[in-house]
Design a protein around this motif. Structure first.
Motif, short mmCIF file in Angstrom:
data_model
loop_
_atom_site.label_atom_id
_atom_site.label_comp_id
_atom_site.label_asym_id
_atom_site.label_seq_id
_atom_site.Cartn_x
_atom_site.Cartn_y
_atom_site.Cartn_z
N MET A 1 42.08 57.07 47.51
CA MET A 1 41.09 57.93 48.15
C MET A 1 40.77 59.11 47.23
O MET A 1 41.65 59.67 46.58
CB MET A 1 41.65 58.44 49.48
N ASP A 2 39.52 59.50 47.18
CA ASP A 2 39.09 60.57 46.30
C ASP A 2 38.83 61.83 47.10
O ASP A 2 38.31 61.75 48.22
CB ASP A 2 37.81 60.15 45.58
N PRO A 3 39.20 63.01 46.57
CA PRO A 3 38.95 64.25 47.29
C PRO A 3 37.49 64.40 47.70
O PRO A 3 37.19 64.99 48.74
CB PRO A 3 39.37 65.33 46.29
N TYR B 1 46.07 63.39 48.08
CA TYR B 1 45.45 62.10 47.79
C TYR B 1 46.30 61.27 46.84
O TYR B 1 46.93 61.79 45.92
CB TYR B 1 44.07 62.31 47.17
N VAL B 2 46.27 59.97 47.08
CA VAL B 2 46.78 59.00 46.10
C VAL B 2 45.59 58.13 45.71
O VAL B 2 44.63 58.00 46.47
CB VAL B 2 47.93 58.15 46.67
N HIS B 3 45.64 57.55 44.54
CA HIS B 3 44.55 56.71 44.03
C HIS B 3 45.12 55.35 43.66
O HIS B 3 45.16 54.98 42.49
CB HIS B 3 43.89 57.37 42.81
N ASN B 4 45.61 54.62 44.65
CA ASN B 4 46.25 53.34 44.38
C ASN B 4 46.10 52.42 45.59
O ASN B 4 46.85 52.52 46.55
CB ASN B 4 47.73 53.53 44.05
N PRO B 5 45.12 51.51 45.56
CA PRO B 5 44.91 50.61 46.70
C PRO B 5 46.07 49.66 46.94
O PRO B 5 46.22 49.13 48.04
CB PRO B 5 43.64 49.84 46.30
#
Length: 311
Positions: free
Chosen positions: A1-3, A17-21
């Protein structure tokens, strides 16, 4: 998810936020180096109230900090030993009192990077919001006297550029190393109110090692002269570098990606233009190392007091 995806929501809170599906497909997320996990621990219950995270290299220093901040916030327990939450591992140490989490990160970019991956996931899984994270530590100053506290404006690499480079799948990925400027100014204002020690805002050079990468002359290997060293440090100073350490670039990059409001607060133990080795007594060095703790504690107290006044 992006800020950026959250800007249209009505909520004024800022999640982590984390950026890892791929995390969505995990039944349990094991935070191996913390000896914690989503399947074995109730992370929201344990950490959901965290608003301030302070990280530093030494486990001893971070336990010292949690004792100090507990006393400053009148949350100390005379019977408490402040147990290490990560007691199941010897990699990192973690302590908590009220809304403050204190975590050690070891020395250098690889060690703090591993810790931050798991810390960011922990805060995300715990549904923490509006978290401020501050690295407190020591550094070598450039043109600054020992004991000066430096609040980092921007982390730069050993070529004085504001970037963090990492090789991922054989390709170099460049990430931004900007830190929260309003937070830096708030910390500087706290120092003015304390009026106990000199504090400046400036760039911090993050290097890959302690000796050759920082132009020291006292390592096991050295292929340059004193003149070469002085030329390099003076060029760094001209580029706005106030101090040198080994973690700020990846710290800034990862915090920015996760939407965390972040700052780096390091005290200088010596002026590198005047030497490479520490000559101050252990008592003096201990006093210097307390200064970032004092400043950050002042900031946290001020923030909590302002929040109480609004509620």
């Amino acid at each position: 998810m992006d800020p950026k995806d959250n800007t249209s929501t009505a909520s004024c809170t800022s999640p982590v936020y984390v950026h890892n599906p791929h995390l969505d497909s995990l039944k349990d997320d094991i935070l191996y180096h913390f000896s914690l996990g989503t399947g074995t621990h109730n992370l929201p219950a344990m950490f959901g109230d965290v608003k301030f995270v302070c990280v530093g290299g030494s486990p001893w220093r971070m336990k010292s900090f949690i004792k100090y901040i507990a006393a400053e916030l009148s949350m100390e327990d005379p019977l408490s030993e402040y147990p290490n939450i990560c007691a199941g591992t010897d990699r990192y140490a973690m302590y908590k009192v009220g809304p403050v989490l204190s975590v050690s990160h070891g020395m250098g970019i690889p060690s703090i990077s591993i810790m931050l991956h798991e810390l960011i996931k922990l805060l995300h899984h715990a549904h923490c919001t509006d978290v401020t994270i501050i690295r407190i530590g020591t550094s070598g100053g450039i043109g600054l006297g020992p004991g000066t506290v430096v609040v980092t404006k921007q982390s730069v690499d050993a070529t004085f550029l504001p970037k963090f480079e990492q090789v991922i799948l054989g390709k170099t990925v460049v990430r931004n190393t900007d830190l929260d400027q309003s937070l830096a100014e708030e910390l500087l204002q706290c120092s003015k109110e304390l009026n106990q020690f000199k504090t400046v805002i400036g760039n911090t050079m993050c290097t890959m090692d302690f000796y050759e990468g920082q132009a020291r002359l006292d390592g096991a290997f050295c292929s340059y002269t004193e003149t070469d060293k002085q030329d390099f440090l003076n060029r760094a100073n001209e580029a706005g570098v106030c101090n040198i350490e080994m973690e700020s670039s990846v710290f800034a990059a990862m915090c920015k990606l996760s939407g965390l409001r972040a700052a780096v607060v390091c005290v200088t133990l010596l002026d590198r233009l005047k030497g490479d080795q520490l000559s101050s007594s252990s008592e003096v060095l201990h006093d210097y190392q307390q200064r970032p703790q004092v400043l950050v504690s002042c900031y946290i107290k001020k923030q909590l007091k302002a929040k109480a006044a609004r509620s």
